[in-house]
Enzyme design. Sequence first.
Site, mmCIF file in Angstrom:
data_model
loop_
_atom_site.group_PDB
_atom_site.id
_atom_site.type_symbol
_atom_site.label_atom_id
_atom_site.label_comp_id
_atom_site.label_asym_id
_atom_site.label_seq_id
_atom_site.Cartn_x
_atom_site.Cartn_y
_atom_site.Cartn_z
ATOM 1 N N ARG A 144 -22.921 -32.651 -33.797
ATOM 2 C CA ARG A 144 -23.086 -31.366 -32.963
ATOM 3 C C ARG A 144 -21.514 -30.976 -32.874
ATOM 4 O O ARG A 144 -21.420 -29.852 -32.650
ATOM 5 C CB ARG A 144 -23.388 -32.008 -31.493
ATOM 6 C CG ARG A 144 -24.986 -32.094 -31.526
ATOM 7 C CD ARG A 144 -25.489 -32.581 -30.088
ATOM 8 N NE ARG A 144 -25.315 -33.870 -29.858
ATOM 9 C CZ ARG A 144 -25.410 -34.658 -28.802
ATOM 10 N NH1 ARG A 144 -25.743 -33.862 -27.668
ATOM 11 N NH2 ARG A 144 -25.330 -35.790 -28.677
ATOM 12 N N ARG A 155 -30.971 -27.870 -19.222
ATOM 13 C CA ARG A 155 -30.139 -27.777 -18.115
ATOM 14 C C ARG A 155 -29.029 -27.343 -18.247
ATOM 15 O O ARG A 155 -28.328 -26.449 -17.715
ATOM 16 C CB ARG A 155 -29.920 -29.388 -17.465
ATOM 17 C CG ARG A 155 -28.935 -29.614 -16.410
ATOM 18 C CD ARG A 155 -28.853 -31.116 -16.211
ATOM 19 N NE ARG A 155 -27.993 -31.650 -17.426
ATOM 20 C CZ ARG A 155 -26.845 -31.771 -17.948
ATOM 21 N NH1 ARG A 155 -26.036 -31.119 -17.199
ATOM 22 N NH2 ARG A 155 -26.485 -32.280 -18.884
ATOM 23 N N ARG A 156 -28.235 -27.735 -19.209
ATOM 24 C CA ARG A 156 -26.843 -27.203 -19.739
ATOM 25 C C ARG A 156 -27.197 -25.651 -20.263
ATOM 26 O O ARG A 156 -26.356 -24.924 -19.847
ATOM 27 C CB ARG A 156 -26.397 -28.016 -21.136
ATOM 28 C CG ARG A 156 -25.788 -29.397 -20.754
ATOM 29 C CD ARG A 156 -25.457 -29.997 -21.960
ATOM 30 N NE ARG A 156 -24.975 -31.428 -21.412
ATOM 31 C CZ ARG A 156 -25.122 -32.455 -22.375
ATOM 32 N NH1 ARG A 156 -25.475 -32.414 -23.518
ATOM 33 N NH2 ARG A 156 -24.682 -33.752 -21.756
ATOM 34 N N CYS A 176 -36.567 -36.653 -18.638
ATOM 35 C CA CYS A 176 -35.015 -36.735 -18.650
ATOM 36 C C CYS A 176 -34.663 -35.550 -19.409
ATOM 37 O O CYS A 176 -33.266 -35.084 -19.740
ATOM 38 C CB CYS A 176 -34.613 -37.981 -19.562
ATOM 39 S SG CYS A 176 -35.480 -38.093 -21.194
ATOM 40 N N ARG A 210 -29.559 -30.268 -32.131
ATOM 41 C CA ARG A 210 -29.552 -31.861 -31.970
ATOM 42 C C ARG A 210 -28.753 -32.544 -32.769
ATOM 43 O O ARG A 210 -28.039 -32.057 -33.824
ATOM 44 C CB ARG A 210 -31.282 -32.219 -32.546
ATOM 45 C CG ARG A 210 -32.272 -31.897 -31.542
ATOM 46 C CD ARG A 210 -32.595 -32.669 -30.359
ATOM 47 N NE ARG A 210 -32.208 -34.297 -30.878
ATOM 48 C CZ ARG A 210 -33.202 -34.771 -31.297
ATOM 49 N NH1 ARG A 210 -34.705 -34.213 -31.631
ATOM 50 N NH2 ARG A 210 -33.301 -36.094 -31.437
ATOM 51 N N LYS A 252 -29.543 -42.021 -18.298
ATOM 52 C CA LYS A 252 -30.239 -40.822 -18.186
ATOM 53 C C LYS A 252 -31.517 -40.512 -19.136
ATOM 54 O O LYS A 252 -32.146 -39.928 -19.111
ATOM 55 C CB LYS A 252 -29.247 -39.761 -18.607
ATOM 56 C CG LYS A 252 -28.817 -39.501 -19.837
ATOM 57 C CD LYS A 252 -27.741 -38.407 -19.914
ATOM 58 C CE LYS A 252 -27.448 -37.902 -21.538
ATOM 59 N NZ LYS A 252 -26.639 -36.896 -21.586
ATOM 60 N N ASP A 253 -31.455 -41.547 -20.089
ATOM 61 C CA ASP A 253 -32.623 -41.603 -20.921
ATOM 62 C C ASP A 253 -33.709 -42.561 -20.499
ATOM 63 O O ASP A 253 -34.916 -42.253 -21.003
ATOM 64 C CB ASP A 253 -32.256 -42.165 -22.509
ATOM 65 C CG ASP A 253 -31.187 -41.348 -23.110
ATOM 66 O OD1 ASP A 253 -31.204 -40.002 -22.949
ATOM 67 O OD2 ASP A 253 -30.636 -41.598 -24.157
#
Length: 314
Positions: free
Chosen positions: A154, A130-131, A244, A148, A81-82
């Site tokens: 996190r 997106r989240r 991304c 981040r 995904k990156d």
Amino acid sequence: MMRLGTRASTLARTQSAWVARQLVAGGEGDSDGFQLVNVSTHGDRDRTSPLTRIGGTGVFVSAVREALLAGEVDVVVHSLKDLPTLPADGIRLAAIPVRENPADALVTREGVSDLAAIPHGGRVGTGSPRRAAQLMLARPDLEIVPIRGNIETRMAFAERGELDAVVLAAAGLLRLGFEARIAESFDPWQFLPAPAQGALAVEVRDDLNPESDLARALSELDHAPTRFAVTAERALLRALEAGCSAPVAAFSEVSADNRLILKAGVYGRNTTIVREIRTEETVTVTSAEAAGRALAKDMLASGARNLLAEEWLA
């Protein structure tokens, strides 16, 4: 000795070591036949700025690819995904292993069992537009807090009670053995993940001898259903001309009869209003890339370009 380039984070090294073991088992030497080579990326050095501010697409990838092209390593591993959707000169995507759980997962503070149990006005952390968008659609009352850092950093926001919950990729939690910390795993057909979330990308220089042990091991590592699924998801992302870190979601699966189902979403925000464009398609696996492009075309016709231009998590 196979030299495998990787970011230095715990998750990246864990993923890379897993790939190395599969390659060794597939014929690239003995069990001690690989060396992990840490490569520092801009995204790793700057752990506070939003990804949209420090470059977004490729921020975790460029330095690792440079090490590959310079001959400092023989293979590199990325979270797919990156990876930018456009090919890189001199580099070949040699294998996409079987995908880990693609879902997003909720890690909560003590006393909170799932998303529905977060108190009214509760605080949820994520660095992903997106989240954030999908959280706001599900629970408009929540305060979304930009964060981040690595997985442990996190999760600590919730463990210390500074936030009611954080949203992370289930794949990373599972790969690091944190499955017990998952309070709720979201249905990826409802809470859509990032394109290619949960999948890995294994790259080599494009001059690799196709008859070599490494080339054969890479061929065996490649998982066709995963490759078809992420091809559709990434084709959509590329056709939208989005990076991304953009508020784009996509998920695809291949059925037992080799049909591919693709669902996607694009999100935008104007002050506190979140808007969503969703669409889906079912095709044969050989039409995976075309399906991604077709869905992107539909979304652009519905106004996706305007949504992607809006500011998120400033």
